[in-house]
Design a protein around this motif. Sequence first.
Motif, PDB file in Angstrom:
ATOM      1  N   MET B 143       1.168  -1.023  -0.035  1.00  0.00           N
ATOM      2  CA  MET B 143       0.028  -0.002   0.549  1.00  0.00           C
ATOM      3  C   MET B 143       0.742   1.120  -0.326  1.00  0.00           C
ATOM      4  SD  MET B 143       0.469   1.396   3.751  1.00  0.00           S
ATOM      5  CE  MET B 143      -1.415   1.737   4.256  1.00  0.00           C
ATOM      6  N   HIS B 148      -4.280   2.625  -7.031  1.00  0.00           N
ATOM      7  CA  HIS B 148      -5.252   1.959  -6.251  1.00  0.00           C
ATOM      8  C   HIS B 148      -5.048   0.734  -5.252  1.00  0.00           C
ATOM      9  CE1 HIS B 148      -7.923   3.403  -8.865  1.00  0.00           C
ATOM     10  NE2 HIS B 148      -8.785   3.995  -8.673  1.00  0.00           N
ATOM     11  N   MET B 151      -4.320  -3.261   1.231  1.00  0.00           N
ATOM     12  CA  MET B 151      -4.396  -2.694   2.753  1.00  0.00           C
ATOM     13  C   MET B 151      -2.412  -3.078   3.565  1.00  0.00           C
ATOM     14  SD  MET B 151      -7.051  -1.494   3.240  1.00  0.00           S
ATOM     15  CE  MET B 151      -7.672  -1.992   5.261  1.00  0.00           C
ATOM     16  N   VAL B 224      -4.015   8.927   1.445  1.00  0.00           N
ATOM     17  CA  VAL B 224      -5.209   7.443   0.566  1.00  0.00           C
ATOM     18  C   VAL B 224      -6.952   8.181   0.686  1.00  0.00           C
ATOM     19  CG1 VAL B 224      -6.135   5.167   0.370  1.00  0.00           C
ATOM     20  CG2 VAL B 224      -3.388   6.312   1.308  1.00  0.00           C
ATOM     21  N   THR B 225      -7.160   8.468  -1.097  1.00  0.00           N
ATOM     22  CA  THR B 225      -8.442   8.430  -0.843  1.00  0.00           C
ATOM     23  C   THR B 225      -8.820   7.497  -1.165  1.00  0.00           C
ATOM     24  OG1 THR B 225      -8.088   9.044  -3.306  1.00  0.00           O
ATOM     25  CG2 THR B 225      -7.949  11.287  -1.795  1.00  0.00           C
ATOM     26  N   ASN B 227     -10.431   5.685   1.706  1.00  0.00           N
ATOM     27  CA  ASN B 227     -10.027   5.277   2.701  1.00  0.00           C
ATOM     28  C   ASN B 227     -11.291   4.639   3.283  1.00  0.00           C
ATOM     29  OD1 ASN B 227      -8.383   3.309   4.157  1.00  0.00           O
ATOM     30  ND2 ASN B 227      -7.317   5.159   4.773  1.00  0.00           N
ATOM     31  N   ARG B 232     -10.073   3.238  -2.649  1.00  0.00           N
ATOM     32  CA  ARG B 232      -8.831   3.832  -1.881  1.00  0.00           C
ATOM     33  C   ARG B 232      -8.050   3.407  -2.931  1.00  0.00           C
ATOM     34  NH1 ARG B 232      -6.546   2.465   3.030  1.00  0.00           N
ATOM     35  NH2 ARG B 232      -5.444   1.022   2.698  1.00  0.00           N
ATOM     36  N   ARG B 234      -3.985   5.923  -3.652  1.00  0.00           N
ATOM     37  CA  ARG B 234      -3.087   7.027  -2.959  1.00  0.00           C
ATOM     38  C   ARG B 234      -2.452   7.992  -4.684  1.00  0.00           C
ATOM     39  NH1 ARG B 234       0.176   6.661   1.726  1.00  0.00           N
ATOM     40  NH2 ARG B 234      -0.380   4.503   1.707  1.00  0.00           N
ATOM     41  N   VAL B 245     -11.114  13.726   0.658  1.00  0.00           N
ATOM     42  CA  VAL B 245     -11.254  12.849   1.922  1.00  0.00           C
ATOM     43  C   VAL B 245     -11.771  13.867   2.899  1.00  0.00           C
ATOM     44  CG1 VAL B 245     -10.263  12.218   4.442  1.00  0.00           C
ATOM     45  CG2 VAL B 245      -8.788  12.004   1.799  1.00  0.00           C
ATOM     46  N   GLU B 248     -15.607  12.634   2.182  1.00  0.00           N
ATOM     47  CA  GLU B 248     -16.122  11.149   2.659  1.00  0.00           C
ATOM     48  C   GLU B 248     -16.246  11.076   3.665  1.00  0.00           C
ATOM     49  OE1 GLU B 248     -13.046   8.026   1.919  1.00  0.00           O
ATOM     50  OE2 GLU B 248     -11.931   9.680   0.781  1.00  0.00           O
TER      51      GLU B 248
END
Lengths: 79, 321
Positions: B143, B148, B151, B224-225, B227, B232, B234, B245, B248
């Motif tokens: 990650m 994309h 985890m 990270v968007t 999440n 996910r 970066r 974010v 979200e």
Amino acid sequence: MTDAEIFDKTKEILVDQFDLEDDEVSLTTDLTNDIDADSLDLFEVLNRVEDDFDIKLAVAEDIKTVQDLVDKIKEQLAA
Amino acid sequence: MTVKTTNPIFEKLGMKYPIVEGGMTWAGTGVLAAAVSEAGGLGIIGTGYWHGEDVRREIKRAKALTDKPFGVNVMLLSRHIREVFDVIIEEKVAVVATGAGDPSPFLDELHAAGIIVMPVVPSVSLAKMMEKKGVDAVVAEGMESGGHIGMLTTMALVPQVVDAVDIPVIAAGGIGDGRGVAAAFMLGAAGAQMGTRFLTAAESEVHPNFKAKILKAKDIDTIVTGNLLGNRARVLKNKMAKSFVKNEVNELQKEKPDAEAIEKLESGTLKRAVQEGDKDGGAFMAGQISGLIHDEKPVAEILEDIWAQATDLMGVENTTK
Ligand SMILES: Cc1cc2nc3c(=O)[nH]c(=O)nc-3n(C[C@H](O)[C@H](O)[C@H](O)COP(=O)(O)O)c2cc1C
């Protein structure tokens, strides 16, 4: 393999994977909403199901409930 | 024990360096992929949700620049996937890499056409499933990566995947110099894949603003968007990423959070970053290793320098010299 046997074996995998009590898994259990399985958990379950039932599954996104999973297993066992 | 720095697939492809340029939608053009393959690595064209003819155009651009084998990364969830595979088979592309999804329904026809298939895997269980289905190699991507992400970290994921499968494992995520490549081999990988490092290559066609943003980035400059909701990814921090974010968080506080509405915020933003350099509105996908990258240089030099450092650290002979 009967439907009940498939369900029992599936339940065993889920109980072990997610540390659940037996009565927490029924056919209507929703993997994402009731057990909080994320996508990586689902791959883990599918991989175990493949090994334990000796079948091959697609990495399907359409498995939501335990019933869906049992149906997929049945389909592959019959194939 | 000596480190093995190649694998049967790379040998078959005749690669000089065991280094892959990970497919990058919009950013990984035919020109960049050709430069990587021509220099002795494996270049991979990114194609996202493209039509077959768009994919063919990039393949032809690559072929005009190199006779060496290269790959195409496909988005299996794309509506155009059938025509994309038709083009790939017609054009006799050497390698197909896949991101999200399951390439196994296409495996037989790809293998029949002599194409090597290597999916990206975010976990041990998916790596095992892919091996059972018969893929040729897996890319274990941590990650730290740009784009994309899953985890797990590269450091934790790679050795566990290596232990779980018998096919070659290519490590990706957070690799930017020879130390990273050496580390990948130490973890048991049979190759290393980089994305972010190649974005600032001289041959990279991303907008100058994109390159400048990576060159300026520090260790903490990615976020990270997706999440909380959505997918996910970066990206380098900017207005778009920060408001994403916030959106979200706001959406989650609603009685019925709408994940799709959040996913839609991402739509078109990578293209805006890559092609227009839209500083505020683009998604500048890049990895945590951005902070290590300080220069724009030709792909051939990137590979040469990285491999010289990696072989030196591993104590293996640099046979490319
Ligand atoms: C701008 C960008 C776009 C990417 N697009 C894709 C893609 O479409 N498909 C895919 O499988 N991986 C994609 N990736 C991931 C890369 O292939 C590669 O695995 C990753 O960048 C490795 O991590 P690194 O950035 O730390 O080197 C993308 C990465 C970046 C930076």
